[in-house]
Design a protein around this motif. Structure first.
Motif, PDB file in Angstrom:
ATOM      1  N   GLN A  25       0.817  -1.206   0.000  1.00  0.00           N
ATOM      2  CA  GLN A  25       0.000   0.000   0.000  1.00  0.00           C
ATOM      3  C   GLN A  25       0.855   1.263   0.000  1.00  0.00           C
ATOM      4  O   GLN A  25       0.467   2.286  -0.564  1.00  0.00           O
ATOM      5  N   ALA A  26       2.020   1.200   0.642  1.00  0.00           N
ATOM      6  CA  ALA A  26       2.919   2.361   0.628  1.00  0.00           C
ATOM      7  C   ALA A  26       3.313   2.711  -0.800  1.00  0.00           C
ATOM      8  O   ALA A  26       3.275   3.879  -1.214  1.00  0.00           O
ATOM      9  N   THR A  46       1.570   6.382   6.555  1.00  0.00           N
ATOM     10  CA  THR A  46       2.167   6.007   5.270  1.00  0.00           C
ATOM     11  C   THR A  46       1.525   6.787   4.129  1.00  0.00           C
ATOM     12  O   THR A  46       2.209   7.231   3.196  1.00  0.00           O
ATOM     13  N   ARG A  47       0.216   6.953   4.205  1.00  0.00           N
ATOM     14  CA  ARG A  47      -0.471   7.746   3.181  1.00  0.00           C
ATOM     15  C   ARG A  47       0.098   9.159   3.128  1.00  0.00           C
ATOM     16  O   ARG A  47       0.302   9.732   2.062  1.00  0.00           O
ATOM     17  N   LEU A  71       3.130  10.107   4.123  1.00  0.00           N
ATOM     18  CA  LEU A  71       4.470  10.065   3.542  1.00  0.00           C
ATOM     19  C   LEU A  71       4.388  10.042   2.021  1.00  0.00           C
ATOM     20  O   LEU A  71       5.170  10.705   1.328  1.00  0.00           O
ATOM     21  N   ALA A  72       3.410   9.286   1.504  1.00  0.00           N
ATOM     22  CA  ALA A  72       3.206   9.269   0.053  1.00  0.00           C
ATOM     23  C   ALA A  72       2.764  10.634  -0.448  1.00  0.00           C
ATOM     24  O   ALA A  72       3.179  11.081  -1.522  1.00  0.00           O
ATOM     25  N   ASN A  73       1.919  11.303   0.329  1.00  0.00           N
ATOM     26  CA  ASN A  73       1.480  12.645  -0.055  1.00  0.00           C
ATOM     27  C   ASN A  73       2.640  13.632  -0.089  1.00  0.00           C
ATOM     28  O   ASN A  73       2.615  14.614  -0.840  1.00  0.00           O
ATOM     29  N   ILE A  74       3.637  13.384   0.757  1.00  0.00           N
ATOM     30  CA  ILE A  74       4.810  14.271   0.784  1.00  0.00           C
ATOM     31  C   ILE A  74       5.719  13.997  -0.408  1.00  0.00           C
ATOM     32  O   ILE A  74       6.102  14.907  -1.149  1.00  0.00           O
ATOM     33  N   GLY A  75       6.061  12.740  -0.605  1.00  0.00           N
ATOM     34  CA  GLY A  75       7.016  12.409  -1.651  1.00  0.00           C
ATOM     35  C   GLY A  75       6.402  12.258  -3.025  1.00  0.00           C
ATOM     36  O   GLY A  75       7.046  12.556  -4.038  1.00  0.00           O
ATOM     37  N   GLY A  76       5.127  11.808  -3.093  1.00  0.00           N
ATOM     38  CA  GLY A  76       4.500  11.521  -4.366  1.00  0.00           C
ATOM     39  C   GLY A  76       4.377  12.716  -5.301  1.00  0.00           C
ATOM     40  O   GLY A  76       4.775  12.630  -6.475  1.00  0.00           O
ATOM     41  N   PRO A  77       3.819  13.854  -4.846  1.00  0.00           N
ATOM     42  CA  PRO A  77       3.696  14.996  -5.756  1.00  0.00           C
ATOM     43  C   PRO A  77       5.039  15.514  -6.246  1.00  0.00           C
ATOM     44  O   PRO A  77       5.181  15.873  -7.420  1.00  0.00           O
ATOM     45  N   GLY A 121       0.184  16.348   7.246  1.00  0.00           N
ATOM     46  CA  GLY A 121      -0.538  15.112   7.470  1.00  0.00           C
ATOM     47  C   GLY A 121       0.286  14.089   8.224  1.00  0.00           C
ATOM     48  O   GLY A 121      -0.220  13.396   9.113  1.00  0.00           O
ATOM     49  N   LEU A 122       1.575  13.989   7.876  1.00  0.00           N
ATOM     50  CA  LEU A 122       2.450  13.071   8.610  1.00  0.00           C
ATOM     51  C   LEU A 122       2.560  13.503  10.069  1.00  0.00           C
ATOM     52  O   LEU A 122       2.493  12.675  10.985  1.00  0.00           O
TER      53      LEU A 122
END
Length: 437
Positions: free
Chosen positions: A43-44, A172-173, A175-181, A293-294
């Motif tokens: 999911q990460a 984890t969501r 962290l994805a929001n931080i690195g993903g964009p 969010g994190l």
């Protein structure tokens, strides 16, 4: 905001006393549960991939296909229309299935559908209607995936670990929001928006494999514990709206999602076209804002201990409603738009995570296992089903009134959404009620 029911970037839609770092070394911690970690790792990766696509598709529509305000609204509506159209029956169907298998199939469908976009672009035939079609297909698969995802946790971990599991997944969501964009912006700048979507396809394949390797202890419902689909849908709705606390939470979440969708539907046009920001800057704004969010996921157990679980809900709702006003304010003062947008997303993400972790764990804790799918589908139908309507309205109002006035309408509505939980019994309670099944 997504997932959880309020999309964290806004607001994406999923999730109390979730111990984050504090439980890492505790006896029985999920950090030592290899089965949970298999699901968590898949999911990460999928969350990072979805963030790339959430940036790449609007960039593709606005900059490469020159979409209008209404077309962007229609695209956003297509992405979430499935929650309105199939959200309720999906819950009834999912309660009859093994939820992990549903998630496996949903990942496969999403990967194949997204793969079509770069191939169509490479063939020089990509048009807006292709984006609408892919958004609809991915949206339907996401309905089944997300309802199963929020319903499977009790069959993976012990009852006392549900809050911890939600906290880890939400952290984890974020962290994805931080690195993903930021990753998405970099990939778009490097290889173009259509081909950046390949990254998301790869992460959905990784999630598919992780789910194949995950084991759960879910017991399929007996054949004699089934009723006609319409009856089962009604049972799920009665469970949700028969609980006065849950009813108020759904009210706040649904109203907030409606108005935040109006604001965020037009945000790509405002940032990319009116302000002239690059896709990389677009991604950086969301990455910096998502750090909130994190921080919110990590701070939630401490805030809940300080305020009380019940009071954390109205406090967080007031906060994410008030901070929403910075979004149109950034549009009004473009010279300071960057820091205002980062501040809005940071505080908004922080408070949405506090709200989501608290209310989703409460829902999972009080709902009988046989009703989990229908409960989550009923909630999603109410709080995400409004989003396609809001996206279409944003496209129409953006064309008629303009981008900035539409954003002000969205911000005002988000602030008013807190009334459902502010005017209620949450202030007089410390802990939310529990239920043993």
């Amino acid at each position: 905001m997504s997932q959880s029911e309020l999309p964290a970037a806004a607001v994406e839609p999923s999730v109390e006393r979730a111990a984050h770092a504090a439980v890492r070394n505790a006896p029985g911690s999920l950090w030592r549960d290899g089965n949970f970690l298999t699901l968590w790792s898949g999911q990460a990766l999928a969350q990072v991939g979805s963030q790339v696509t959430e940036l790449a598709i609007p960039v593709l529509a606005v900059l490469l296909l020159h979409a209008s305000e209404f077309e962007v609204g229609l695209l956003n509506a297509a992405g979430v229309a499935a929650f309105l159209v199939v959200g309720l029956p999906a819950g009834a169907w999912i309660d009859r299935m093994r939820k992990r298998r549903v998630m496996i199939w949903a990942d496969a469908v999403r990967a194949v559908a997204l793969l079509a976009l770069p191939l169509l672009w490479w063939a020089d035939v990509l048009a807006m209607w292709h984006l609408y079609a892919v958004a609809l297909v991915v949206g339907v698969a996401t309905v089944f995936f997300d309802v199963s995802y929020q319903s499977i946790i009790p069959s993976l971990v012990r009852r006392e670990q549900i809050a911890e599991a939600n906290g880890k997944l939400e952290a984890t969501r974020e962290l994805a929001n931080i690195g993903g964009p930021a990753l998405g912006g970099w990939l778009i700048g490097l290889i173009s928006a259509p081909f950046a979507i390949f990254a998301t396809v790869g992460t959905y394949v990784a999630s598919f494999v992780a789910l194949l390797l995950t084991r759960d202890h879910e017991q399929p419902r007996a054949d004699d514990d089934r009723a006609p689909v319409l009856h089962e849908i009604g049972e799920g709705l009665r469970w949700v709206f028969g609980n006065p606390l849950l009813r108020r939470i759904v009210g706040t979440t649904g109203i907030s999602n409606f108005f935040s969708t109006m604001s965020f539907t037009l945000l790509p046009i405002f940032l990319l076209r009116e302000l002239g920001l690059s896709p990389e800057a677009f991604g950086i704004i969301f990455s910096l804002g998502s750090i909130g969010g994190l921080a919110g996921a990590a701070a939630t157990p401490h805030i809940v201990r300080w305020l009380g679980e019940a009071r954390a809900i109205p406090v967080s709702a007031i906060a994410f409603g008030a901070i929403a006003c910075l979004l149109p304010l950034a549009a009004t003062f473009p010279a300071v738009a960057f820091p205002l947008l980062v501040a809005q997303l940071f505080v908004g993400s922080f408070t949405v995570l506090l709200y989501n972790i608290t209310q989703v764990t409460f829902r999972q804790r009080i709902t009988p296992p046989r009703l989990l799918g229908r409960m989550n589908a009923s909630v999603r139908f109410c709080v995400w089903g409004v989003m396609p309507i809001a996206a279409l309205l944003a496209g129409g109002l953006g064309t008629w009134l303009g981008v900035v006035p539409t954003m002000w309408i969205g911000a005002t509505g988000q602030l008013l959404s807190a009334l459902c939980v502010v005017i209620g019994p949450f202030w007089t309670m410390r802990q939310l009620p529990d239920a043993e099944h």
